[in-house]
Design a protein around this motif. Structure first.
Motif, PDB file in Angstrom:
ATOM      1  N   TRP A 119      45.099  35.599  27.301  1.00 43.42           N
ATOM      2  CA  TRP A 119      44.142  34.874  28.123  1.00 43.42           C
ATOM      3  C   TRP A 119      42.757  35.457  27.868  1.00 43.42           C
ATOM      4  CZ3 TRP A 119      43.799  35.170  34.202  1.00 43.42           C
ATOM      5  CH2 TRP A 119      42.815  34.274  34.658  1.00 43.42           C
ATOM      6  N   ILE A 121      38.913  35.898  28.361  1.00 41.91           N
ATOM      7  CA  ILE A 121      38.095  35.677  29.547  1.00 41.91           C
ATOM      8  C   ILE A 121      36.647  35.416  29.157  1.00 41.91           C
ATOM      9  CG2 ILE A 121      37.264  36.715  31.696  1.00 41.91           C
ATOM     10  CD1 ILE A 121      40.218  36.028  31.739  1.00 41.91           C
ATOM     11  N   SER A 125      35.798  31.618  33.523  1.00 41.98           N
ATOM     12  CA  SER A 125      37.241  31.725  33.771  1.00 41.98           C
ATOM     13  C   SER A 125      37.538  31.843  35.262  1.00 41.98           C
ATOM     14  CB  SER A 125      37.814  32.936  33.026  1.00 41.98           C
ATOM     15  OG  SER A 125      37.647  32.809  31.631  1.00 41.98           O
ATOM     16  N   ILE A 185      44.993  40.091  28.968  1.00 43.76           N
ATOM     17  CA  ILE A 185      43.816  39.496  29.604  1.00 43.76           C
ATOM     18  C   ILE A 185      42.611  40.159  28.954  1.00 43.76           C
ATOM     19  CG2 ILE A 185      42.618  39.051  31.769  1.00 43.76           C
ATOM     20  CD1 ILE A 185      45.236  39.270  33.237  1.00 43.76           C
ATOM     21  N   ILE A 188      38.055  41.362  30.423  1.00 45.85           N
ATOM     22  CA  ILE A 188      37.970  41.029  31.833  1.00 45.85           C
ATOM     23  C   ILE A 188      36.577  41.307  32.390  1.00 45.85           C
ATOM     24  CG2 ILE A 188      38.848  43.314  32.485  1.00 45.85           C
ATOM     25  CD1 ILE A 188      39.573  40.056  34.371  1.00 45.85           C
ATOM     26  N   ALA A 191      34.201  38.357  33.117  1.00 49.75           N
ATOM     27  CA  ALA A 191      34.548  37.386  34.143  1.00 49.75           C
ATOM     28  C   ALA A 191      33.494  37.318  35.236  1.00 49.75           C
ATOM     29  CB  ALA A 191      35.901  37.752  34.758  1.00 49.75           C
TER      30      ALA A 191
END
Length: 352
Positions: A119, A121, A125, A185, A188, A191
């Motif tokens: 995933w 970011i 997101s 992830i 991060i 984000a």
């Protein structure tokens, strides 16, 4: 006897992940039960999913015969194993090129946990994106079409809502299974400020809800939905009453370039690991693993790289790129090689 002692020191008995590219799928099944506060109630299906072939795994690791090429320091391996035992996410910080993302692929490869669920970011997101997506407009359009009669005067069947849903990487990682999945992830720290806080409940409970499914009547339950790594959409998993609860908490690797701090509540739910640029010994192992015999005469270039790295940010893959050029038969002429190496070794934290 000395040899046995050395082996025991290099590979402690408690390690599940060894960080040396030596697969051992049985170790993850032999780890102790989770702490009581990290036990989850999802019931895994009787038959585990058959994972699709993931070209990203082969791109990073090559074929299974070649094995993984990632090499981790003793401290990194210790922290990964602590996260495996405690069923906690691992927040990995470090400069670009230190192998933060590659760590997730190494874990998946060594422990045979299937393709990594990634995933990436960005500032837009949101938590729902990681859990699932829903094409409400597409379903509405098909529902409008189905209100009329079919070609032979028979009312068309109501659209299958599962066709308009798809689980995200996080949502797929939390599906109940006997063995954990690996979830990356990535970055991060890019984000929005709310996302780390939004992740807290999911990390703590290992569960989430899909309201579009929980509102359906009982006669339409369960609903078959394609997971994130379904290549065709035909590979589906059943979700009952719109609720998903994990059984084996996923191996969650969150990467950060250290560009921002995180809320204390978020950090409390993670184990934190700062990956330092590899020193000479580990760097030599990485080079040898990646380039094989071509790396036999790499000592001078490694020394040059380490000297330059003291003056600015350089990534390990820059060294590998330079060595690849140097070791090519019929490659750049010596007169041009020095200038090319200077270009390959340009600092990441400078514009010059």
């Amino acid at each position: 006897m000395a040899k046995k002692k050395e082996d025991a020191t290099e590979h402690p008995a408690w390690w599940i992940y060894n960080g040396r590219g030596k697969p051992d799928a049985k170790k993850i099944d032999a780890r102790p039960d989770p702490p009581r506060w990290r036990t989850f109630k999802g019931a895994p299906p009787a038959a585990p999913r058959a994972f699709p072939k993931d070209p990203e795994v082969e791109r990073r690791f090559g074929t299974l015969d070649q094995g993984a090429r990632y090499r981790a320091s003793h401290r990194v391996v210790d922290m990964v194993n602590a996260a495996l035992y405690l069923r906690r996410p691992l927040l990995v910080t470090g400069k670009p090129g230190t192998g933060k993302s590659s760590l997730a692929y190494s874990i998946a490869y060594e422990l045979d946990l299937g393709p990594v669920l990634e995933w990436p970011i960005n500032s837009r997101s949101r938590l729902r994106e990681g859990l699932y997506s829903y094409d409400a407009i597409g379903r509405l359009q098909e529902a409008n079409l189905s209100r009329g009669d079919g070609e032979e005067g028979v009312p068309q069947k109501v659209a299958d809502i599962g066709r308009y849903l798809r689980l995200g990487a996080l949502g797929t990682a939390l599906l109940p299974s006997a063995r954990p999945r690996v979830l990356l992830i990535d970055e991060i720290d890019k984000a929005d400020i709310d996302l780390p806080n939004d992740l807290l409940h999911v990390f703590e409970t290992g569960t989430y809800e899909i309201p579009e499914l929980s509102r359906l009547p009982k006669e339409l339950q369960p609903v078959a939905v394609p997971p994130h790594d379904s290549q065709s959409g035909d590979d589906r998993v059943e979700i009952l009453n719109g609720k998903v609860t994990c059984h084996a908490f996923p191996v969650v690797i969150l990467t950060s370039n250290g560009e921002r701090d995180f809320p204390p509540a978020f950090k409390r739910r993670c184990l934190r690991l700062d990956i330092k640029p590899p020193e000479r010994e580990l760097l030599g192992k990485i080079v040898s693993t990646q380039l094989g015999q071509k790396a036999d005469n790499a000592a001078d270039l490694i020394d040059d790289f380490l000297e330059r790295r003291e003056k600015g940010d350089l990534a390990t893959d820059q060294l590998l790129n330079a060595l690849y050029l140097v070791t090519q038969e019929g490659g750049p002429e010596p007169a041009a090689l020095e200038g090319l190496i200077d270009e390959v070794f340009r600092y990441l934290n400078r514009d010059d």
